[in-house]
Design a protein around this motif. Structure first.
Motif, short mmCIF file in Angstrom:
data_model
loop_
_atom_site.label_atom_id
_atom_site.label_comp_id
_atom_site.label_asym_id
_atom_site.label_seq_id
_atom_site.Cartn_x
_atom_site.Cartn_y
_atom_site.Cartn_z
N PHE A 1 44.72 40.73 24.23
CA PHE A 1 45.66 41.84 24.22
C PHE A 1 45.02 43.09 24.81
N LEU A 2 45.44 43.42 26.03
CA LEU A 2 44.92 44.58 26.75
C LEU A 2 46.08 45.49 27.12
N PRO A 3 45.83 46.78 27.27
CA PRO A 3 46.88 47.66 27.77
C PRO A 3 47.17 47.33 29.23
N GLY A 4 48.39 47.56 29.66
CA GLY A 4 48.74 47.24 31.04
C GLY A 4 48.93 45.74 31.18
N ARG A 5 48.36 45.18 32.23
CA ARG A 5 48.46 43.73 32.44
C ARG A 5 47.70 43.02 31.34
N SER A 6 48.26 41.97 30.80
CA SER A 6 47.68 41.30 29.63
C SER A 6 46.42 40.50 29.98
N GLY A 7 45.61 40.31 28.96
CA GLY A 7 44.43 39.47 29.10
C GLY A 7 44.82 38.02 29.34
N ALA A 8 45.99 37.64 28.84
CA ALA A 8 46.47 36.27 29.05
C ALA A 8 46.70 36.01 30.54
N THR A 9 47.36 36.94 31.20
CA THR A 9 47.60 36.82 32.65
C THR A 9 46.27 36.79 33.39
N LEU A 10 45.36 37.66 32.98
CA LEU A 10 44.04 37.72 33.62
C LEU A 10 43.30 36.39 33.48
N MET A 11 43.36 35.78 32.29
CA MET A 11 42.65 34.50 32.10
C MET A 11 43.15 33.45 33.08
N SER A 12 44.46 33.38 33.29
CA SER A 12 45.02 32.41 34.25
C SER A 12 44.48 32.67 35.65
N ARG A 13 44.44 33.93 36.05
CA ARG A 13 43.95 34.27 37.39
C ARG A 13 42.46 33.98 37.54
N LEU A 14 41.68 34.29 36.49
CA LEU A 14 40.24 34.02 36.55
C LEU A 14 39.98 32.52 36.63
N ARG A 15 40.76 31.72 35.89
CA ARG A 15 40.57 30.26 35.92
C ARG A 15 40.84 29.73 37.32
N GLU A 16 41.86 30.24 37.99
CA GLU A 16 42.16 29.80 39.36
C GLU A 16 41.03 30.17 40.31
N ARG A 17 40.53 31.39 40.18
CA ARG A 17 39.52 31.87 41.12
C ARG A 17 38.11 31.35 40.83
N PHE A 18 37.80 31.15 39.54
CA PHE A 18 36.46 30.70 39.13
C PHE A 18 36.60 29.43 38.28
N PRO A 19 36.94 28.31 38.89
CA PRO A 19 37.21 27.09 38.10
C PRO A 19 36.02 26.56 37.31
N GLN A 20 34.80 26.86 37.73
CA GLN A 20 33.63 26.34 37.02
C GLN A 20 33.02 27.32 36.03
N SER A 21 33.59 28.50 35.91
CA SER A 21 33.06 29.51 34.98
C SER A 21 33.50 29.22 33.55
N VAL A 22 32.69 29.66 32.62
CA VAL A 22 33.05 29.56 31.20
C VAL A 22 33.97 30.74 30.89
N LEU A 23 35.15 30.44 30.36
CA LEU A 23 36.15 31.46 30.07
C LEU A 23 36.43 31.46 28.58
N ILE A 24 36.18 32.61 27.94
CA ILE A 24 36.32 32.74 26.49
C ILE A 24 37.35 33.81 26.17
#
Length: 153
Positions: free
Chosen positions: A86-109
């Motif tokens: 839960f972040l102000p502005g664009r949500s952390g949920a949306t960000l996690m989806s974008r990070l997973r697409e861009r960094f598929p081998q990164s650990v995402l918590i």
């Protein structure tokens, strides 16, 4: 019994080399563990995470919003990310989806104060490898960062 000059030299040389090895071993630095994006809107929580990560040998990339996060990793490598859901502005949920697409081998918590099974499922559905409720357990976070990401999504 006295040693001949050549025996003294060998003994002295062996000791010097052993001492050098011991000194070299004690001076070896652990390699940097990698860059960790920290997306947390609360400045005090963000600072605590940054201090922990730096102490563990990671290179923290602290930001306070999803927009800042995307800018911060635009031209950088990211080995892991800790994202407040839960972040102000664009949500952390949306960000996690974008990070997973861009960094598929990164650990995402994903992290949140609303820590229940539904939130954990939501984070995993968005591409997170793990969800940790707040307040964060340092031991659990350290273990999560050390796991190898294996894509299951």
């Amino acid at each position: 019994m006295s040693l001949t000059p050549s025996e003294e030299l060998v003994t002295s040389t062996e000791l010097d080399s052993r001492e050098r090895e011991e000194r070299t071993d004690s001076l070896k630095l652990e390699p940097a563990r990698g860059a960790v994006l920290v997306v947390e809107d609360d400045p005090s929580h963000r600072e605590i995470l940054v201090e922990m990560l730096a102490g563990w040998g990671y290179e923290p990339l602290p930001v306070g919003s999803a927009e800042e996060a995307e800018f911060a990793v635009r031209n950088k490598r990211m080995d892991a990310a800790i994202v407040d859901v839960f972040l102000p502005g664009r949500s952390g949920a949306t960000l996690m989806s974008r990070l997973r697409e861009r960094f598929p081998q990164s650990v995402l918590i994903g992290v949140s104060a609303m820590s229940d099974a539904a939130m954990a499922r939501k984070c995993k559905g968005l591409g997170a490898d793990l969800f940790i409720g707040k307040p964060l357990d340092p031991q659990r976070l350290a273990e999560a960062l050390q796991t190898r990401h294996t894509s299951w999504h």
